[in-house]
Design an enzyme around this catalytic site. Sequence first.
Site, PDB file in Angstrom:
ATOM      1  N   ASP A 196       0.861  -1.181   0.000  1.00 20.06           N
ATOM      2  CA  ASP A 196       0.000   0.000   0.000  1.00 20.06           C
ATOM      3  C   ASP A 196       0.903   1.238   0.000  1.00 20.06           C
ATOM      4  O   ASP A 196       2.141   1.120  -0.123  1.00 20.06           O
ATOM      5  CB  ASP A 196      -1.005  -0.035   1.165  1.00 20.06           C
ATOM      6  CG  ASP A 196      -0.368   0.174   2.531  1.00 20.06           C
ATOM      7  OD1 ASP A 196       0.876   0.281   2.600  1.00 20.06           O
ATOM      8  OD2 ASP A 196      -1.110   0.229   3.533  1.00 20.06           O
ATOM      9  N   HIS A 197       0.285   2.407   0.165  1.00 24.74           N
ATOM     10  CA  HIS A 197       1.052   3.663   0.115  1.00 24.74           C
ATOM     11  C   HIS A 197       2.116   3.750   1.213  1.00 24.74           C
ATOM     12  O   HIS A 197       3.171   4.353   1.002  1.00 24.74           O
ATOM     13  CB  HIS A 197       0.084   4.853   0.243  1.00 24.74           C
ATOM     14  CG  HIS A 197      -0.761   4.786   1.471  1.00 24.74           C
ATOM     15  ND1 HIS A 197      -1.872   3.962   1.554  1.00 24.74           N
ATOM     16  CD2 HIS A 197      -0.635   5.371   2.680  1.00 24.74           C
ATOM     17  CE1 HIS A 197      -2.405   4.080   2.762  1.00 24.74           C
ATOM     18  NE2 HIS A 197      -1.673   4.925   3.461  1.00 24.74           N
ATOM     19  N   HIS A 250       8.862 -24.646   9.093  1.00 24.05           N
ATOM     20  CA  HIS A 250       7.791 -25.356   9.817  1.00 24.05           C
ATOM     21  C   HIS A 250       6.391 -25.089   9.279  1.00 24.05           C
ATOM     22  O   HIS A 250       5.537 -25.960   9.365  1.00 24.05           O
ATOM     23  CB  HIS A 250       7.829 -24.988  11.307  1.00 24.05           C
ATOM     24  CG  HIS A 250       9.003 -25.580  12.031  1.00 24.05           C
ATOM     25  ND1 HIS A 250       9.153 -25.508  13.397  1.00 24.05           N
ATOM     26  CD2 HIS A 250      10.092 -26.261  11.566  1.00 24.05           C
ATOM     27  CE1 HIS A 250      10.288 -26.126  13.754  1.00 24.05           C
ATOM     28  NE2 HIS A 250      10.876 -26.572  12.655  1.00 24.05           N
ATOM     29  N   CYS A 280       3.049  -3.283   4.076  1.00 24.30           N
ATOM     30  CA  CYS A 280       2.207  -2.141   4.457  1.00 24.30           C
ATOM     31  C   CYS A 280       2.910  -1.458   5.618  1.00 24.30           C
ATOM     32  O   CYS A 280       4.113  -1.669   5.810  1.00 24.30           O
ATOM     33  CB  CYS A 280       0.775  -2.571   4.762  1.00 24.30           C
ATOM     34  SG  CYS A 280       0.569  -3.681   6.170  1.00 24.30           S
ATOM     35  N   GLY A 281       2.195  -0.649   6.388  1.00 19.64           N
ATOM     36  CA  GLY A 281       2.850   0.074   7.480  1.00 19.64           C
ATOM     37  C   GLY A 281       3.435  -0.871   8.521  1.00 19.64           C
ATOM     38  O   GLY A 281       4.587  -0.754   8.914  1.00 19.64           O
ATOM     39  N   THR A 282       2.604  -1.819   8.948  1.00 24.50           N
ATOM     40  CA  THR A 282       3.038  -2.782   9.976  1.00 24.50           C
ATOM     41  C   THR A 282       3.254  -4.193   9.427  1.00 24.50           C
ATOM     42  O   THR A 282       3.852  -5.024  10.106  1.00 24.50           O
ATOM     43  CB  THR A 282       1.965  -2.906  11.069  1.00 24.50           C
ATOM     44  OG1 THR A 282       0.740  -3.344  10.441  1.00 24.50           O
ATOM     45  CG2 THR A 282       1.741  -1.587  11.788  1.00 24.50           C
ATOM     46  N   GLY A 283       2.700  -4.482   8.275  1.00 27.35           N
ATOM     47  CA  GLY A 283       2.674  -5.851   7.733  1.00 27.35           C
ATOM     48  C   GLY A 283       1.461  -6.624   8.229  1.00 27.35           C
ATOM     49  O   GLY A 283       1.097  -7.668   7.669  1.00 27.35           O
ATOM     50  N   ILE A 284       0.816  -6.115   9.260  1.00 31.22           N
ATOM     51  CA  ILE A 284      -0.246  -6.880   9.919  1.00 31.22           C
ATOM     52  C   ILE A 284      -1.547  -6.894   9.115  1.00 31.22           C
ATOM     53  O   ILE A 284      -2.168  -7.948   8.935  1.00 31.22           O
ATOM     54  CB  ILE A 284      -0.495  -6.339  11.351  1.00 31.22           C
ATOM     55  CG1 ILE A 284       0.750  -6.549  12.206  1.00 31.22           C
ATOM     56  CG2 ILE A 284      -1.698  -7.032  11.984  1.00 31.22           C
ATOM     57  CD1 ILE A 284       0.689  -5.850  13.571  1.00 31.22           C
ATOM     58  N   GLY A 285      -1.956  -5.747   8.618  1.00 28.20           N
ATOM     59  CA  GLY A 285      -3.191  -5.697   7.829  1.00 28.20           C
ATOM     60  C   GLY A 285      -3.097  -6.579   6.595  1.00 28.20           C
ATOM     61  O   GLY A 285      -4.035  -7.332   6.263  1.00 28.20           O
ATOM     62  N   MET A 286      -1.953  -6.507   5.929  1.00 25.23           N
ATOM     63  CA  MET A 286      -1.731  -7.346   4.740  1.00 25.23           C
ATOM     64  C   MET A 286      -1.828  -8.820   5.119  1.00 25.23           C
ATOM     65  O   MET A 286      -2.427  -9.631   4.397  1.00 25.23           O
ATOM     66  CB  MET A 286      -0.348  -7.075   4.136  1.00 25.23           C
ATOM     67  CG  MET A 286      -0.239  -5.793   3.371  1.00 25.23           C
ATOM     68  SD  MET A 286      -1.213  -5.868   1.831  1.00 25.23           S
ATOM     69  CE  MET A 286      -0.515  -4.458   0.957  1.00 25.23           C
ATOM     70  N   ARG A 344       7.135 -34.130   9.917  1.00 24.63           N
ATOM     71  CA  ARG A 344       6.048 -33.938  10.888  1.00 24.63           C
ATOM     72  C   ARG A 344       5.345 -32.599  10.695  1.00 24.63           C
ATOM     73  O   ARG A 344       4.185 -32.431  11.089  1.00 24.63           O
ATOM     74  CB  ARG A 344       6.568 -34.078  12.318  1.00 24.63           C
ATOM     75  CG  ARG A 344       7.472 -32.950  12.774  1.00 24.63           C
ATOM     76  CD  ARG A 344       8.044 -33.244  14.173  1.00 24.63           C
ATOM     77  NE  ARG A 344       8.730 -32.107  14.762  1.00 24.63           N
ATOM     78  CZ  ARG A 344       9.963 -31.725  14.440  1.00 24.63           C
ATOM     79  NH1 ARG A 344      10.648 -32.377  13.508  1.00 24.63           N
ATOM     80  NH2 ARG A 344      10.529 -30.696  15.049  1.00 24.63           N
ATOM     81  N   HIS A 345       6.026 -31.665  10.069  1.00 27.53           N
ATOM     82  CA  HIS A 345       5.417 -30.341   9.865  1.00 27.53           C
ATOM     83  C   HIS A 345       4.361 -30.356   8.770  1.00 27.53           C
ATOM     84  O   HIS A 345       3.461 -29.526   8.766  1.00 27.53           O
ATOM     85  CB  HIS A 345       6.500 -29.307   9.561  1.00 27.53           C
ATOM     86  CG  HIS A 345       7.507 -29.216  10.664  1.00 27.53           C
ATOM     87  ND1 HIS A 345       7.189 -28.763  11.917  1.00 27.53           N
ATOM     88  CD2 HIS A 345       8.807 -29.604  10.716  1.00 27.53           C
ATOM     89  CE1 HIS A 345       8.255 -28.841  12.695  1.00 27.53           C
ATOM     90  NE2 HIS A 345       9.249 -29.357  11.983  1.00 27.53           N
TER      91      HIS A 345
HETATM   92  C1  RB5 Z   1      -1.968   2.606   6.545  1.00 27.15           C
HETATM   93  O1  RB5 Z   1      -1.949   3.799   7.247  1.00 27.15           O
HETATM   94  C2  RB5 Z   1      -1.770   1.429   7.501  1.00 27.15           C
HETATM   95  O2  RB5 Z   1      -2.918   1.250   8.266  1.00 27.15           O
HETATM   96  C3  RB5 Z   1      -1.441   0.189   6.734  1.00 27.15           C
HETATM   97  O3  RB5 Z   1      -0.301   0.407   5.961  1.00 27.15           O
HETATM   98  C4  RB5 Z   1      -1.107  -1.053   7.553  1.00 27.15           C
HETATM   99  O4  RB5 Z   1      -0.142  -0.783   8.512  1.00 27.15           O
HETATM  100  C5  RB5 Z   1      -2.229  -1.831   8.077  1.00 27.15           C
HETATM  101  O5  RB5 Z   1      -2.047  -2.879   8.709  1.00 27.15           O
END
Ligand code: RB5
Length: 143
Positions: free
Chosen positions: A7-8, A96, A63-69, A130-131
Site C-alpha cells: 500500500d502507500h 515449519h 504495508c505500514g506494519t505488515g499486519i493488515g496485509m 512432521r510439519h
Molecule cells: C496505513 O496507514 C496502515 O494502516 C497500513 O499500511 C497497515 O499498517 C495496516 O495494517
Amino acid sequence: MIVIGSDHAAADLRKIVRDYLRDQEIPYIDCGTDESPSDYPDIAKEVCKRIQDGYADMGILLCGTGIGMCMAANKMKGIRAAVCTETYSAKFTRLHNDANVLCMGARVVGAGLAKEILDTFLFTEFEGGRHQRRVDMIMDLEK
Ligand code: RB5
C-alpha cells in the site's frame, strides 16, 4: 515467480524489494500500488490471486506494519502468510509452516533488515516431515 505488492505506506520499501529481486535475478511481478492513499486488502487480494492461479509461487506484501496485509492474505484459500520483523521467524515460518507469503511493515523494519528477512524467507526450504501434517491441519481449517 515472486509476486509483490504494497500500500502507500510501504511504496518505498516495495521499490527496495523490487531492486533486491532484480539484483538477485529472481523473476517477479509487481501488483503495485503507487496510489496514495490505497487500501491494503485490495493489494493483498491481487497478490494472493496470482498465487492461487499458480502464476506465482510466493508473495511479498508490505504495508505500514505488515499486519493488515497478513490478516487479509490469510483469508484467501491456500495462503499461509506470516509477518516477520526479524530473520528467525522468517526462517522458521518457511521450515515449519511452509509460509508462501511474507509480510513486512515499512514502519517497523529498515531497508537492510527487510532485505535480510527476505533473503532468509526466499532461500529456506520447507522441512516437511512432521510439519506437513500440521500444515495440512491448518489448510483443513479452510473447509
Ligand atoms: C496505513 O496507514 C496502515 O494502516 C497500513 O499500511 C497497515 O499498517 C495496516 O495494517
